[in-house]
Design a protein around this motif. Structure first.
Motif, PDB file in Angstrom:
ATOM      1  N   GLU A 193      34.445  45.834  48.628  1.00  0.00           N
ATOM      2  CA  GLU A 193      34.107  45.803  50.044  1.00  0.00           C
ATOM      3  C   GLU A 193      32.890  44.940  50.340  1.00  0.00           C
ATOM      4  O   GLU A 193      32.543  44.731  51.497  1.00  0.00           O
ATOM      5  CB  GLU A 193      33.864  47.229  50.538  1.00  0.00           C
ATOM      6  CG  GLU A 193      35.067  48.153  50.363  1.00  0.00           C
ATOM      7  CD  GLU A 193      34.753  49.580  50.766  1.00  0.00           C
ATOM      8  OE1 GLU A 193      33.584  49.824  51.152  1.00  0.00           O
ATOM      9  OE2 GLU A 193      35.664  50.425  50.712  1.00  0.00           O
ATOM     10  N   LEU A 194      32.219  44.442  49.299  1.00  0.00           N
ATOM     11  CA  LEU A 194      31.017  43.648  49.490  1.00  0.00           C
ATOM     12  C   LEU A 194      31.355  42.156  49.517  1.00  0.00           C
ATOM     13  O   LEU A 194      32.309  41.712  48.893  1.00  0.00           O
ATOM     14  CB  LEU A 194      30.030  43.926  48.349  1.00  0.00           C
ATOM     15  CG  LEU A 194      29.610  45.390  48.166  1.00  0.00           C
ATOM     16  CD1 LEU A 194      28.685  45.512  46.961  1.00  0.00           C
ATOM     17  CD2 LEU A 194      28.926  45.926  49.419  1.00  0.00           C
ATOM     18  N   LEU A 195      30.556  41.418  50.249  1.00  0.00           N
ATOM     19  CA  LEU A 195      30.692  39.965  50.268  1.00  0.00           C
ATOM     20  C   LEU A 195      29.782  39.410  49.180  1.00  0.00           C
ATOM     21  O   LEU A 195      28.566  39.287  49.365  1.00  0.00           O
ATOM     22  CB  LEU A 195      30.311  39.404  51.642  1.00  0.00           C
ATOM     23  CG  LEU A 195      31.201  39.851  52.808  1.00  0.00           C
ATOM     24  CD1 LEU A 195      30.666  39.306  54.121  1.00  0.00           C
ATOM     25  CD2 LEU A 195      32.640  39.395  52.578  1.00  0.00           C
ATOM     26  N   LEU A 196      30.386  39.085  48.056  1.00  0.00           N
ATOM     27  CA  LEU A 196      29.613  38.662  46.896  1.00  0.00           C
ATOM     28  C   LEU A 196      29.871  37.203  46.576  1.00  0.00           C
ATOM     29  O   LEU A 196      30.993  36.710  46.734  1.00  0.00           O
ATOM     30  CB  LEU A 196      29.981  39.515  45.679  1.00  0.00           C
ATOM     31  CG  LEU A 196      29.699  41.013  45.787  1.00  0.00           C
ATOM     32  CD1 LEU A 196      30.310  41.749  44.602  1.00  0.00           C
ATOM     33  CD2 LEU A 196      28.206  41.272  45.858  1.00  0.00           C
ATOM     34  N   LYS A 217      29.220  38.156  41.469  1.00  0.00           N
ATOM     35  CA  LYS A 217      30.331  38.785  40.763  1.00  0.00           C
ATOM     36  C   LYS A 217      30.142  38.703  39.252  1.00  0.00           C
ATOM     37  O   LYS A 217      30.396  39.664  38.523  1.00  0.00           O
ATOM     38  CB  LYS A 217      31.650  38.116  41.152  1.00  0.00           C
ATOM     39  CG  LYS A 217      32.162  38.469  42.531  1.00  0.00           C
ATOM     40  CD  LYS A 217      33.534  37.843  42.755  1.00  0.00           C
ATOM     41  CE  LYS A 217      34.124  38.248  44.092  1.00  0.00           C
ATOM     42  NZ  LYS A 217      35.479  37.681  44.294  1.00  0.00           N
ATOM     43  N   GLU A 218      29.682  37.556  38.792  1.00  0.00           N
ATOM     44  CA  GLU A 218      29.495  37.379  37.351  1.00  0.00           C
ATOM     45  C   GLU A 218      28.455  38.354  36.807  1.00  0.00           C
ATOM     46  O   GLU A 218      28.637  38.954  35.750  1.00  0.00           O
ATOM     47  CB  GLU A 218      29.071  35.937  37.058  1.00  0.00           C
ATOM     48  CG  GLU A 218      28.882  35.653  35.578  1.00  0.00           C
ATOM     49  CD  GLU A 218      28.474  34.221  35.314  1.00  0.00           C
ATOM     50  OE1 GLU A 218      28.141  33.907  34.158  1.00  0.00           O
ATOM     51  OE2 GLU A 218      28.484  33.412  36.269  1.00  0.00           O
ATOM     52  N   ILE A 263      39.000  43.728  35.722  1.00  0.00           N
ATOM     53  CA  ILE A 263      37.923  42.746  35.847  1.00  0.00           C
ATOM     54  C   ILE A 263      38.467  41.431  36.377  1.00  0.00           C
ATOM     55  O   ILE A 263      37.859  40.780  37.247  1.00  0.00           O
ATOM     56  CB  ILE A 263      37.247  42.532  34.481  1.00  0.00           C
ATOM     57  CG1 ILE A 263      36.658  43.850  33.961  1.00  0.00           C
ATOM     58  CG2 ILE A 263      36.173  41.462  34.588  1.00  0.00           C
ATOM     59  CD1 ILE A 263      35.619  44.456  34.849  1.00  0.00           C
ATOM     60  N   ARG A 264      39.625  41.025  35.890  1.00  0.00           N
ATOM     61  CA  ARG A 264      40.225  39.759  36.311  1.00  0.00           C
ATOM     62  C   ARG A 264      40.556  39.786  37.801  1.00  0.00           C
ATOM     63  O   ARG A 264      40.289  38.811  38.528  1.00  0.00           O
ATOM     64  CB  ARG A 264      41.474  39.480  35.475  1.00  0.00           C
ATOM     65  CG  ARG A 264      42.128  38.140  35.782  1.00  0.00           C
ATOM     66  CD  ARG A 264      43.213  37.830  34.766  1.00  0.00           C
ATOM     67  NE  ARG A 264      44.271  38.835  34.761  1.00  0.00           N
ATOM     68  CZ  ARG A 264      44.480  39.686  33.748  1.00  0.00           C
ATOM     69  NH1 ARG A 264      43.724  39.644  32.675  1.00  0.00           N
ATOM     70  NH2 ARG A 264      45.461  40.573  33.809  1.00  0.00           N
ATOM     71  N   ASN A 265      41.135  40.882  38.275  1.00  0.00           N
ATOM     72  CA  ASN A 265      41.504  40.978  39.684  1.00  0.00           C
ATOM     73  C   ASN A 265      40.277  41.003  40.586  1.00  0.00           C
ATOM     74  O   ASN A 265      40.290  40.434  41.691  1.00  0.00           O
ATOM     75  CB  ASN A 265      42.348  42.231  39.913  1.00  0.00           C
ATOM     76  CG  ASN A 265      43.689  42.161  39.208  1.00  0.00           C
ATOM     77  OD1 ASN A 265      44.179  41.082  38.885  1.00  0.00           O
ATOM     78  ND2 ASN A 265      44.283  43.312  38.949  1.00  0.00           N
ATOM     79  N   PHE A 266      39.219  41.662  40.119  1.00  0.00           N
ATOM     80  CA  PHE A 266      37.988  41.675  40.916  1.00  0.00           C
ATOM     81  C   PHE A 266      37.392  40.276  41.007  1.00  0.00           C
ATOM     82  O   PHE A 266      36.895  39.864  42.052  1.00  0.00           O
ATOM     83  CB  PHE A 266      36.980  42.645  40.299  1.00  0.00           C
ATOM     84  CG  PHE A 266      35.606  42.510  40.852  1.00  0.00           C
ATOM     85  CD1 PHE A 266      35.318  42.870  42.159  1.00  0.00           C
ATOM     86  CD2 PHE A 266      34.578  41.997  40.070  1.00  0.00           C
ATOM     87  CE1 PHE A 266      34.041  42.734  42.679  1.00  0.00           C
ATOM     88  CE2 PHE A 266      33.292  41.859  40.579  1.00  0.00           C
ATOM     89  CZ  PHE A 266      33.023  42.222  41.890  1.00  0.00           C
ATOM     90  N   TRP A 267      37.452  39.532  39.916  1.00  0.00           N
ATOM     91  CA  TRP A 267      36.868  38.186  39.916  1.00  0.00           C
ATOM     92  C   TRP A 267      37.588  37.261  40.896  1.00  0.00           C
ATOM     93  O   TRP A 267      36.952  36.547  41.668  1.00  0.00           O
ATOM     94  CB  TRP A 267      36.915  37.610  38.505  1.00  0.00           C
ATOM     95  CG  TRP A 267      36.514  36.174  38.437  1.00  0.00           C
ATOM     96  CD1 TRP A 267      37.329  35.082  38.334  1.00  0.00           C
ATOM     97  CD2 TRP A 267      35.177  35.658  38.496  1.00  0.00           C
ATOM     98  NE1 TRP A 267      36.595  33.925  38.311  1.00  0.00           N
ATOM     99  CE2 TRP A 267      35.263  34.247  38.413  1.00  0.00           C
ATOM    100  CE3 TRP A 267      33.920  36.252  38.602  1.00  0.00           C
ATOM    101  CZ2 TRP A 267      34.142  33.430  38.440  1.00  0.00           C
ATOM    102  CZ3 TRP A 267      32.799  35.438  38.631  1.00  0.00           C
ATOM    103  CH2 TRP A 267      32.921  34.050  38.546  1.00  0.00           C
TER     104      TRP A 267
END
Length: 207
Positions: free
Chosen positions: A29-32, A37-38, A70-74
């Motif tokens: 939900e955050l604008l990162l 993200k890394e 992790i991949r989907n979040f990235w």
């Protein structure tokens, strides 16, 4: 894969999957930025499992599931749909100097931590944990020659997996040779076990 992998994922190791998912879900939900993200992936999500992975061998299916989280979040999502992954995960786990991002592959990192535990037992045999394991699993032989046994614990199974990884790049410094078993060591890397060959001298009869 053993048949009880599904039971392990949903039972003993379910809390690991839940902890990573809760972290990732909160970040969605955050604008990162890419850098943000890394940092979150390396410093938080992939660090959560370090202690557990240094003691236990996680099922392969669980490691793949964690990698996918992790991949989907990235790569993120748009309107509830996952975005396309433009780079293979194997490339992203490579070091930065090789063109990757330095993310950890959970299965390989798990084996690396277990290999480190095996190395500690090999280098510090007088510690309490090393002495307990020796008394239970290999009282009469060396750690490198220790077998899995009939009813091993989960920790001993994990250490055995780490030892197998360690032995792939392990070399011996001879030193004074007191603890070197020349007849039980494979001197040259090769398939199969071959002992050193010595010349047999026989007295020839005079003509």
């Amino acid at each position: 894969m053993p048949s009880d992998v599904g039971v392990s994922v949903n039972g003993a190791f379910k809390y690991l999957k839940d902890r990573v998912w809760k972290k990732v879900q909160g970040w969605l939900e955050l604008l990162l930025s890419v850098a943000g993200k890394e940092v979150l992936i390396k410093a938080v999500a992939q660090a959560i499992l370090t202690f557990s992975m240094s003691c236990f061998r996680l099922p392969k299916g669980l490691c793949e599931h964690l990698n996918s989280l992790i991949r989907n979040f990235w790569w993120g999502s748009k309107e509830g749909k996952r975005k396309t992954c433009w780079v293979a995960w194997n490339d992203m786990t490579m070091p930065k100097y090789m063109g990757g991002l330095g993310f950890r592959d959970f299965e390989l990192f798990n084996l690396a931590l277990l290999a480190r535990q095996a190395w500690r037992i090999l280098q510090q045999p007088t510690t309490l944990s090393a002495r307990i394991l020796k008394a239970v699993y290999f009282p009469n032989n060396d750690f490198l020659d220790a077998q899995l046994g009939d009813s091993p614990s989960h920790i001993w199974r994990a250490i055995q997996d780490g030892k197998d990884v360690l032995k792939q790049g392990l070399i011996r410094r001879i030193g004074n040779g007191e603890d070197t078993m020349i007849w039980n060591t494979n001197w040259i890397p090769r398939n199969g076990f071959l002992r050193p060959v010595t010349c047999v001298h026989t007295e020839e009869e005079p003509p």
